[in-house]
Design a protein around this motif. Sequence first.
Motif, short mmCIF file in Angstrom:
data_model
loop_
_atom_site.label_atom_id
_atom_site.label_comp_id
_atom_site.label_asym_id
_atom_site.label_seq_id
_atom_site.Cartn_x
_atom_site.Cartn_y
_atom_site.Cartn_z
N LEU A 286 -43.99 10.27 -25.44
CA LEU A 286 -44.16 9.33 -24.32
C LEU A 286 -44.54 10.05 -23.03
O LEU A 286 -45.35 9.56 -22.25
N THR A 287 -43.95 11.23 -22.83
CA THR A 287 -44.27 11.98 -21.62
C THR A 287 -45.71 12.49 -21.62
O THR A 287 -46.31 12.70 -20.57
N ASP A 288 -46.30 12.65 -22.83
CA ASP A 288 -47.73 12.99 -22.90
C ASP A 288 -48.60 11.80 -22.53
O ASP A 288 -49.73 11.97 -22.07
N LYS A 289 -48.07 10.59 -22.72
CA LYS A 289 -48.87 9.38 -22.48
C LYS A 289 -48.73 8.85 -21.06
O LYS A 289 -49.72 8.50 -20.41
N ILE A 290 -47.50 8.76 -20.55
CA ILE A 290 -47.30 8.10 -19.25
C ILE A 290 -47.00 9.10 -18.13
O ILE A 290 -46.94 8.71 -16.97
N GLY A 291 -46.82 10.37 -18.48
CA GLY A 291 -46.56 11.37 -17.46
C GLY A 291 -45.12 11.87 -17.47
O GLY A 291 -44.24 11.27 -18.09
N ARG A 292 -44.90 12.95 -16.76
CA ARG A 292 -43.59 13.60 -16.74
C ARG A 292 -42.65 12.94 -15.73
O ARG A 292 -41.47 12.72 -16.00
N LYS A 293 -43.16 12.65 -14.53
CA LYS A 293 -42.30 12.22 -13.42
C LYS A 293 -41.51 10.94 -13.70
O LYS A 293 -40.30 10.89 -13.42
N PRO A 294 -42.13 9.87 -14.23
CA PRO A 294 -41.35 8.64 -14.46
C PRO A 294 -40.14 8.86 -15.37
O PRO A 294 -39.06 8.33 -15.11
N LEU A 295 -40.33 9.65 -16.42
CA LEU A 295 -39.22 9.88 -17.35
C LEU A 295 -38.12 10.71 -16.70
O LEU A 295 -36.93 10.49 -16.96
N ILE A 296 -38.50 11.66 -15.84
CA ILE A 296 -37.48 12.48 -15.17
C ILE A 296 -36.66 11.63 -14.20
O ILE A 296 -35.42 11.63 -14.23
N VAL A 297 -37.35 10.86 -13.35
CA VAL A 297 -36.65 10.06 -12.34
C VAL A 297 -35.74 9.02 -13.00
O VAL A 297 -34.53 8.94 -12.71
N TRP A 298 -36.30 8.24 -13.90
CA TRP A 298 -35.50 7.17 -14.51
C TRP A 298 -34.45 7.71 -15.47
O TRP A 298 -33.38 7.13 -15.63
N GLY A 299 -34.74 8.85 -16.08
CA GLY A 299 -33.74 9.48 -16.94
C GLY A 299 -32.50 9.88 -16.16
O GLY A 299 -31.37 9.70 -16.64
#
Length: 413
Positions: A286-299
């Motif tokens: 998913l991080t390859d598809k939507i980017g790194r930052k959204p997953l880090i912040v929301w995680g």
Amino acid sequence: METRKLGLKENWQQFTLLVLVNMMVGGMVGLERTVVPLVGTEEFNIQSDVVVFSFIIAFGVVKAFTNLISGVLADKYTRKKVLIWGWLVGLPVPFLLAFAPSWNWILFANVLLGVSQGLAWSMTVNMKIDLVGKKSRGLAMGLNEAAGYGAVGLTALLTGYLASHYGLRPQPFYIGIAYTIVGLLLSIFVVRDTRKFAQLEAIQTSSTEMTHKPNLWWVFKETSFKNKNLFSISQAGMINNLNDGMSWGVFPLLFMSMGVGLEDVGWIKAVYPVVWGVGQIVTGPLTDKIGRKPLIVWGMFVQVLGHIVIGFEWFEPLTSGLIGSVLLGIGTAMVYPALLAAVSDTAHPTWRASSLGVYRFWRDMGYAIGALMAGIVGSFFGLEWAVHIAGIITLISGIVVWLRMKETRITDK
């Protein structure tokens, strides 16, 4: 002459082997998750939370510094040699945990475990990144960490089960003997070195980028505070593992004090890393598809919710522990592969191994900081307050990433 190509499909056999090796590496940490804090309080009659959590502090500090030099060692001696060294250092650990006559021997085991993990886990990360190239870094890190932390969780569950049926020692630690022997033999006889794949990627990388290899001090400064993205990534990694260090020490003691049985504590301790591990099979790609930052912040924000559920005891203790651990696991699964992939995006292949070492230095210092914080706060205000403070710090960390980090994912134009 052997031709090398970057990519997961092109190198799936060695990649799969490295996933298997990292399951053994993760299992070694899982040995400690449920049982060791209870060995301190029940077998050695340690009253101080700080002293009980000292094994996590020792592990975290030693692993952090070993991470720091692992990239340099890998570039000097090859990835494979460093991986083998990691297993050799880890060989005595299960025996020490099973038969240690005093708490100091447990601490010594954790010094060895920290060195072993810093070398072996670092190499499985670097070797997979070497093999896959730019396009599949998130997937590679998701599979690597899924294997490692899935094994952490399953081993934590198994040791809790064995401890509840056979006692705290020595039976729960016999599993570790198998892990070290199998991991060492695979690393010596089947794993191949991957440094030439990193050199191939460096050749393919744009010539306008840095081509010289800087020294470790330059990489340390760049990764720690000079580069805004790498600073944001490093602090988030540290706070993420602060949560893990806190939960590692606090949860067995907190939930046992609430009347939760040892086998159920094993479930609470297993759910966190299993969800964290298995979740990365999804969050890595998913991080390859939507980017790194959204997953880090929301995680990070999902982890805050986990702290709230556990800290405020909204449900029965076992239910709170399980729901909170699931949320912590989901949040960590979102963060973990995205952070590693973001470092790999930002650092040039010529100094990427060293930059990953610096990032993992700060990340694993979080174990020690979290355990120390939990021990001090727990002694003065109670273990619930250690959970509350970890939640507040995690919220601040997520906001820092939100405000300071820019997206690092490399897309084809």
